[in-house]
Design a protein around this motif. Structure first.
Motif, PDB file in Angstrom:
ATOM      1  N   THR A  37      -9.463  -2.487  12.344  1.00  0.00           N
ATOM      2  CA  THR A  37      -9.685  -3.930  12.240  1.00  0.00           C
ATOM      3  C   THR A  37     -10.871  -4.365  13.091  1.00  0.00           C
ATOM      4  O   THR A  37     -11.745  -5.113  12.634  1.00  0.00           O
ATOM      5  CB  THR A  37      -8.420  -4.687  12.684  1.00  0.00           C
ATOM      6  OG1 THR A  37      -7.316  -4.267  11.882  1.00  0.00           O
ATOM      7  CG2 THR A  37      -8.600  -6.183  12.545  1.00  0.00           C
ATOM      8  N   LEU A 175      -6.564  -6.553   6.287  1.00  0.00           N
ATOM      9  CA  LEU A 175      -7.831  -7.271   6.373  1.00  0.00           C
ATOM     10  C   LEU A 175      -8.134  -8.031   5.088  1.00  0.00           C
ATOM     11  O   LEU A 175      -8.608  -9.168   5.121  1.00  0.00           O
ATOM     12  CB  LEU A 175      -8.969  -6.288   6.663  1.00  0.00           C
ATOM     13  CG  LEU A 175      -9.192  -5.863   8.117  1.00  0.00           C
ATOM     14  CD1 LEU A 175     -10.184  -4.719   8.180  1.00  0.00           C
ATOM     15  CD2 LEU A 175      -9.686  -7.033   8.951  1.00  0.00           C
ATOM     16  N   CYS A 180      -7.639 -10.556  10.140  1.00  0.00           N
ATOM     17  CA  CYS A 180      -7.716  -9.726  11.338  1.00  0.00           C
ATOM     18  C   CYS A 180      -6.605 -10.036  12.337  1.00  0.00           C
ATOM     19  O   CYS A 180      -5.976  -9.141  12.884  1.00  0.00           O
ATOM     20  CB  CYS A 180      -9.078  -9.927  11.991  1.00  0.00           C
ATOM     21  SG  CYS A 180      -9.305  -9.019  13.521  1.00  0.00           S
TER      22      CYS A 180
END
Length: 413
Positions: A37, A175, A180
Motif C-alpha cells: 500500500t 487499494l 489506502c
C-alpha cells in the motif's frame, strides 16, 4: 498413508508450532499488505522511482545497524517474549502509518513531508525487524525437535511466503476498492490478532551460563563461528549479491503504471507472483525434503532466478511478466530452504540469535539494498535497463561462486 505425509501431519499437531506458524503468517501478511500500500501510494504522489529505493533504504539502515546488537540480546532473553514485543511495536507503528496515509494528512501536507513521514515509519519498522528475525529463527528449534527441523523449516517458510503472496494481492484489491487507509486499518487489526497467537507459546528457558558474557565477547563469538564455516559464508555471500542485483520487484509500481499499464489489482498480482512460486515450491519440499546435491541445486536455482529477472525486464506483457516472477519465486524457494537448513543444523543453540542476525545482514537487508540499487539505476539508466543489468549481474555472481568456491558444490544435508 505415505510416511512423509504422516510425519508432516504429526508435526502440525504440535500446538505451539501451529501457533508459531499462524502468528508468523499473520505478521508477514500484515507487513506486506502495509508495504504494498505504501509503495503504491508513495509513487502515486511523487512519480519518482528513486523514492521507492529510499523507502527500502530507510528500513535497511536500522535493520543493518542494530542486527548484531539484537542477536546478542535475543540469545540472552526469552525468544518468545522478544517476538511478542516486536509485534506490539509493529502495531504501534501501523497506527502511526494509518494517520500519515489518511486523506486529511495527505491533503494538508507537502509531498516532501508525506515522503519523510513514510520514511520515518519504515525506519521504525527496520529497527523492529532487527529483533524479530533472530527471535523467530531462534524460537523455532525450541518448539520442534531436531529430528523434525528439516520439515519445520519449509512449513515455516511456507507460512512466511503465504503471507508474502496474499498480503500484496489483498493490498492491490483493497487499494482498488476501499483505499489506502482501510488497508492500513486491516494491518492494525491483524497485528493485534498475531500478538494473541504468539502469547499462547510459553517462554522457553535461556541457557544461564552464557548470561555473563559481555557484548564484545558475544559479537566476536558469532562472527568467529561464521568465518570458520566457509560453506555457510559462501551461501550467505551468494544470496547477498543475488538479491542485491535482483531487486527488480522494488520497481513494480513503475512497471505496473508505466510499462504494463495495469490497475492496482494487477499490481497486487505482480507483487504476489514471486511469493506464489516460492510457496508452491516449499509445499513440495515439505513433502520431499532436500538432502542430496544441495550445493549444485542452490547454484542452479540462483542462476535461474537471475535469468527470470533479466527476461522480466524485457517483457511488456502482463501474463509473461507474472509467469517470470512466478518462476523467479520457484528458484528462490530452493535457495531459502537450503540456506535455512544449513544454518539451523550447523549452528549451536547458544549463538543462533547472533548467527541469525548476521544472516539478516547478508540476506534480509540485501532486499532493501537491492531496492535502493534498483531505484538508483532506474533513475539514471532507465527502468528496463536497470532490471536487465541486475539479472545479468546475478548470473555472473553465480558463475564466480561456482568457479571460486568448489566446496559449495559438494554440500549435503
Amino acid at each position: 498413508m505415505n510416511n512423509n505425509l504422516r510425519e508432516t501431519l504429526y508435526l502440525l499437531k504440535n500446538k505451539e508450532f501451529s501457533y508459531f506458524l499462524s502468528s508468523r503468517f499473520v505478521v508477514i501478511f500484515s507487513l506486506f499488505l502495509q508495504n504494498t500500500t505504501l509503495s503504491y501510494l508513495l509513487y502515486s504522489i511523487t512519480k519518482d522511482p528513486l523514492t521507492l529505493g529510499i523507502l527500502g533504504l530507510a528500513e535497511l539502515i536500522p535493520a543493518l545497524s542494530l542486527a548484531i546488537l539484537a542477536g546478542y540480546y535475543v540469545d540472552k532473553l526469552s525468544k518468545q517474549r522478544v517476538y511478542f514485543y516486536c509485534i506490539l511495536f509493529y502495531l504501534i507503528n501501523a497506527i502511526l502509518l494509518l494517520y500519515f496515509s489518511s486523506d486529511y494528512f495527505i491533503k494538508s501536507h507537502s509531498v516532501s513531508a508525506i515522503s519523510w513521514s513514510f520514511y520515518i515509519c519504515m525506519f521504525i519498522s527496520g529497527a523492529i525487524r532487527a529483533f524479530l528475525g533472530p527471535a523467530s529463527f531462534s524460537l523455532l528449534p525450541l518448539i520442534v525437535s531436531k529430528e523434525n527441523i528439516t520439515r519445520a523449516i519449509p512449513l515455516s517458510s511456507t507460512a512466511w511466503l503465504l503471507g508474502s503472496v496474499l498480503g500484496p494481492l489483498t493490498g492491490g484489491i483493497l487499494l482498488a476498492t476501499l483505499g489506502c487507509s482501510f488497508s492500513i486499518l486491516i494491518t492494525c487489526l491483524l497485528l493485534l490478532f498475531s500478538s494473541i497467537s504468539m502469547f499462547q507459546i510459553k517462554p522457553k528457558p535461556v541457557q544461564q551460563k552464557y548470561q555473563q558474557e559481555s557484548l564484545f565477547q558475544g559479537i566476536k563469538e558469532g562472527f568467529s563461528f561464521l568465518f570458520k564455516a566457509p560453506v555457510i559464508l559462501s551461501v550467505l555471500g551468494l544470496d547477498l549479491f543475488a538479491v542485491l542485483f535482483g531487486g527488480a520487484e522494488a520497481l513494480l509500481p513503475v512497471f505496473s503504471k508505466d510499462i504494463l499499464h495495469v490497475s492496482a489489482v494487477g499490481y497486487g498480482w505482480l507483487r504476489s507472483a514471486h511469493g506464489i512460486g516460492s510457496m508452491f515450491l516449499l509445499l513440495v519440499l515439505t513433502y520431499l525434503p532436500l538432502k542430496t546435491q544441495v550445493g549444485e541445486k542452490l547454484l542452479w536455482s540462483v542462476a535461474g532466478f537471475g535469468l527470470c529477472i533479466l527476461l522480466f525486464g524485457i517483457s511488456t506483457n502482463i501474463y509473461l511478466s507474472f509467469s517470470l516472477l512466478f518462476f523467479a519465486g520457484l528458484f528462490d524457494g530452493v535457495s531459502v530452504v537450503i540456506r535455512h537448513s544449513i544454518l539451523q543444523l550447523k549452528t549451536p543453540e547458544r549463538i543462533r540469535g547472533r548467527v541469525a542476525s548476521i544472516n539478516m545482514m547478508f540476506i534480509s537487508s540485501s532486499n532493501e539494498l537491492g531496492a535502493f540499487e534498483s531505484g538508483i539505476t532506474a533513475k539514471y539508466m532507465g527502468t528496463v535497463p536497470a532490471v536487465i543489468f541486475g539479472g545479468c549481474m546475478t548470473i555472473l555472481i553465480v558463475l564466480f561462486t561456482y568457479l571460486k568456491v568448489p566446496s559449495l558444490r559438494k554440500v549435503k544435508l
